[in-house]
Motif scaffolding. Structure first.
Motif, PDB file in Angstrom:
ATOM      1  N   THR A  25       0.848  -1.189   0.000  1.00 39.80           N
ATOM      2  CA  THR A  25       0.000   0.000   0.000  1.00 39.80           C
ATOM      3  C   THR A  25       0.883   1.238   0.000  1.00 39.80           C
ATOM      4  O   THR A  25       2.113   1.135  -0.030  1.00 39.80           O
ATOM      5  CB  THR A  25      -0.911   0.031   1.244  1.00 39.80           C
ATOM      6  OG1 THR A  25      -0.088   0.161   2.416  1.00 39.80           O
ATOM      7  CG2 THR A  25      -1.742  -1.230   1.354  1.00 39.80           C
ATOM      8  N   SER A  26       0.259   2.405   0.065  1.00 31.87           N
ATOM      9  CA  SER A  26       1.005   3.663   0.070  1.00 31.87           C
ATOM     10  C   SER A  26       1.308   4.130   1.493  1.00 31.87           C
ATOM     11  O   SER A  26       1.221   5.315   1.808  1.00 31.87           O
ATOM     12  CB  SER A  26       0.220   4.738  -0.692  1.00 31.87           C
ATOM     13  OG  SER A  26       0.213   4.465  -2.070  1.00 31.87           O
ATOM     14  N   VAL A  27       1.653   3.186   2.354  1.00 25.30           N
ATOM     15  CA  VAL A  27       2.076   3.500   3.721  1.00 25.30           C
ATOM     16  C   VAL A  27       3.438   2.868   3.964  1.00 25.30           C
ATOM     17  O   VAL A  27       3.660   1.703   3.620  1.00 25.30           O
ATOM     18  CB  VAL A  27       1.070   2.981   4.769  1.00 25.30           C
ATOM     19  CG1 VAL A  27       1.560   3.289   6.190  1.00 25.30           C
ATOM     20  CG2 VAL A  27      -0.296   3.614   4.554  1.00 25.30           C
ATOM     21  N   TRP A  28       4.353   3.661   4.546  1.00 28.87           N
ATOM     22  CA  TRP A  28       5.701   3.186   4.843  1.00 28.87           C
ATOM     23  C   TRP A  28       6.023   3.409   6.318  1.00 28.87           C
ATOM     24  O   TRP A  28       5.615   4.427   6.904  1.00 28.87           O
ATOM     25  CB  TRP A  28       6.741   3.940   4.000  1.00 28.87           C
ATOM     26  CG  TRP A  28       6.882   3.454   2.598  1.00 28.87           C
ATOM     27  CD1 TRP A  28       7.858   2.649   2.083  1.00 28.87           C
ATOM     28  CD2 TRP A  28       6.025   3.767   1.478  1.00 28.87           C
ATOM     29  NE1 TRP A  28       7.662   2.418   0.739  1.00 28.87           N
ATOM     30  CE2 TRP A  28       6.543   3.100   0.339  1.00 28.87           C
ATOM     31  CE3 TRP A  28       4.865   4.535   1.339  1.00 28.87           C
ATOM     32  CZ2 TRP A  28       5.955   3.184  -0.910  1.00 28.87           C
ATOM     33  CZ3 TRP A  28       4.269   4.613   0.095  1.00 28.87           C
ATOM     34  CH2 TRP A  28       4.806   3.949  -1.008  1.00 28.87           C
ATOM     35  N   LYS A  29       6.744   2.468   6.890  1.00 31.81           N
ATOM     36  CA  LYS A  29       7.249   2.621   8.248  1.00 31.81           C
ATOM     37  C   LYS A  29       8.706   3.057   8.157  1.00 31.81           C
ATOM     38  O   LYS A  29       9.519   2.422   7.484  1.00 31.81           O
ATOM     39  CB  LYS A  29       7.149   1.305   9.025  1.00 31.81           C
ATOM     40  CG  LYS A  29       7.576   1.408  10.475  1.00 31.81           C
ATOM     41  CD  LYS A  29       7.384   0.067  11.206  1.00 31.81           C
ATOM     42  CE  LYS A  29       7.789   0.172  12.663  1.00 31.81           C
ATOM     43  NZ  LYS A  29       7.579  -1.117  13.392  1.00 31.81           N
ATOM     44  N   ILE A  30       9.020   4.163   8.798  1.00 32.19           N
ATOM     45  CA  ILE A  30      10.371   4.719   8.781  1.00 32.19           C
ATOM     46  C   ILE A  30      10.965   4.519  10.174  1.00 32.19           C
ATOM     47  O   ILE A  30      10.362   4.939  11.168  1.00 32.19           O
ATOM     48  CB  ILE A  30      10.357   6.229   8.448  1.00 32.19           C
ATOM     49  CG1 ILE A  30       9.427   6.516   7.260  1.00 32.19           C
ATOM     50  CG2 ILE A  30      11.764   6.725   8.217  1.00 32.19           C
ATOM     51  CD1 ILE A  30       9.824   5.854   5.971  1.00 32.19           C
ATOM     52  N   SER A  31      12.124   3.878  10.257  1.00 25.95           N
ATOM     53  CA  SER A  31      12.651   3.566  11.577  1.00 25.95           C
ATOM     54  C   SER A  31      14.178   3.574  11.628  1.00 25.95           C
ATOM     55  O   SER A  31      14.860   3.464  10.610  1.00 25.95           O
ATOM     56  CB  SER A  31      12.143   2.196  12.038  1.00 25.95           C
ATOM     57  OG  SER A  31      12.620   1.175  11.175  1.00 25.95           O
ATOM     58  N   LYS A  32      14.661   3.702  12.859  1.00 29.26           N
ATOM     59  CA  LYS A  32      16.076   3.546  13.174  1.00 29.26           C
ATOM     60  C   LYS A  32      16.132   3.174  14.659  1.00 29.26           C
ATOM     61  O   LYS A  32      15.681   3.947  15.510  1.00 29.26           O
ATOM     62  CB  LYS A  32      16.880   4.813  12.907  1.00 29.26           C
ATOM     63  CG  LYS A  32      18.383   4.654  13.171  1.00 29.26           C
ATOM     64  CD  LYS A  32      19.127   5.971  13.011  1.00 29.26           C
ATOM     65  CE  LYS A  32      19.192   6.412  11.571  1.00 29.26           C
ATOM     66  NZ  LYS A  32      20.044   7.641  11.405  1.00 29.26           N
TER      67      LYS A  32
END
Length: 298
Positions: free
Chosen positions: A34-41
């Motif tokens: 889908t057009s959802v992203w999880k951004i992490s560090k």
């Protein structure tokens, strides 16, 4: 390579100026992507969602990844002050910025041929040219595109932004913005400045393939297709370099400090922006990858 649609720009880059009523949405089914992203560090993460600002009834319910990101977030961040879109003074601001304040008129900035074409298109939607003489071409094009999307394509539902604004208010979540409504009005009303004739001519030709272009856009948004979005961006950069720089590059760069602050401070945020802002070499996803963040498409 297909041409970038001015209606694609209206639907995915700038929040709509018109208001319509949205139907309640149930949780959607899970798609492959889908057009959802999880951004992490490390243990810090936010969600980044691509939106379309106006939708059809059949586009609801939204993919479940949007609701998942919403539930896992305390802060909802939109392009602009979505609550302020209902402010009665908004229309006055738009008209003040979208009208010529000097001796210019549509007839002085457009060729006779282009003016005649625009007059015929305005007539289709009940817009009398006598009342539009001092209006800038960019505002007229935006108005026509909004009417066409509603009347010709049945795009009468509020988009993702307003759906989650309403939901966020009901659930008492914190709402934030990346830029002011005035910033958006300035972007809309300045499109095509200095090249008014070319801008209007291309926009009117573009309307002929509006349905196919927008349906492709919505399907790409639903499936989170990076390939189709990147194709649109590549074409936009080639055909409208000034608009590409103004609407995409500059705004993305301006938004990055706020987005990075969420990640640095551990703020659980769901950032919702027009879908085209996410993709391409100057998109938010690429900019975050350069900052060594993990980008995971849901």
């Amino acid at each position: 390579m297909k041409k970038i649609s001015l209606f694609t720009l209206a639907a995915t880059l700038l929040f709509g100026l018109g208001e319509c009523t949205a139907q309640p949405s149930k949780t959607g089914t899970k798609k492959d992507k889908t057009s959802v992203w999880k951004i992490s560090k490390g243990d810090k993460a936010i969600y980044l969602g691509g939106t379309v600002h106006v939708l059809r009834k059949e586009d609801y319910p939204l993919p479940s990844s949007f609701n998942e990101a919403y539930k896992n977030s305390d802060v909802l961040t939109f392009e602009t002050d979505t609550k302020g879109m209902n402010d009665p003074s908004l229309q006055q601001k738009v008209m003040a910025k979208g009208m010529y304040q000097d001796d210019r008129t549509l007839q002085t900035v457009l060729s006779k041929e282009t003016y005649t074409l625009l007059e015929a298109e305005c007539k289709k939607y009940g817009l009398p040219m006598a009342m539009l003489q001092k209006m800038k071409p960019a505002l007229i094009v935006t108005t026509i595109s909004a009417l066409a999307m509603q009347k010709d394509l049945g795009m009468t539902e509020k988009g993702v932004d307003m759906y989650f604004t309403q939901k966020g208010i009901e659930d008492k979540k914190e709402l934030q913005q990346l830029e002011s409504i005035d910033d958006q009005i300035n972007k809309i009303t300045s499109m095509g400045e200095g090249k008014e004739d070319e801008f209007v001519t291309y926009s009117l030709k573009d309307m002929k393939d509006m349905k196919g272009t927008l349906m492709d856009l919505i399907e790409s948004w639903k499936s989170g297709s990076t390939e189709n979005m990147n194709e649109e961006i590549t074409t936009m950069k080639k055909e409208y370099p000034a608009i590409y720089q103004s609407l995409l590059v500059e705004r993305n760069n301006n938004w990055m400090p706020q987005i990075l602050s969420y990640l640095e401070n551990g703020t659980k945020a769901f950032v919702l922006v027009g879908a085209l802002h996410l993709h391409g070499p100057d998109g938010l996803l690429a900019l975050l990858k350069k900052q060594s963040y993990t980008v995971e498409q849901l």
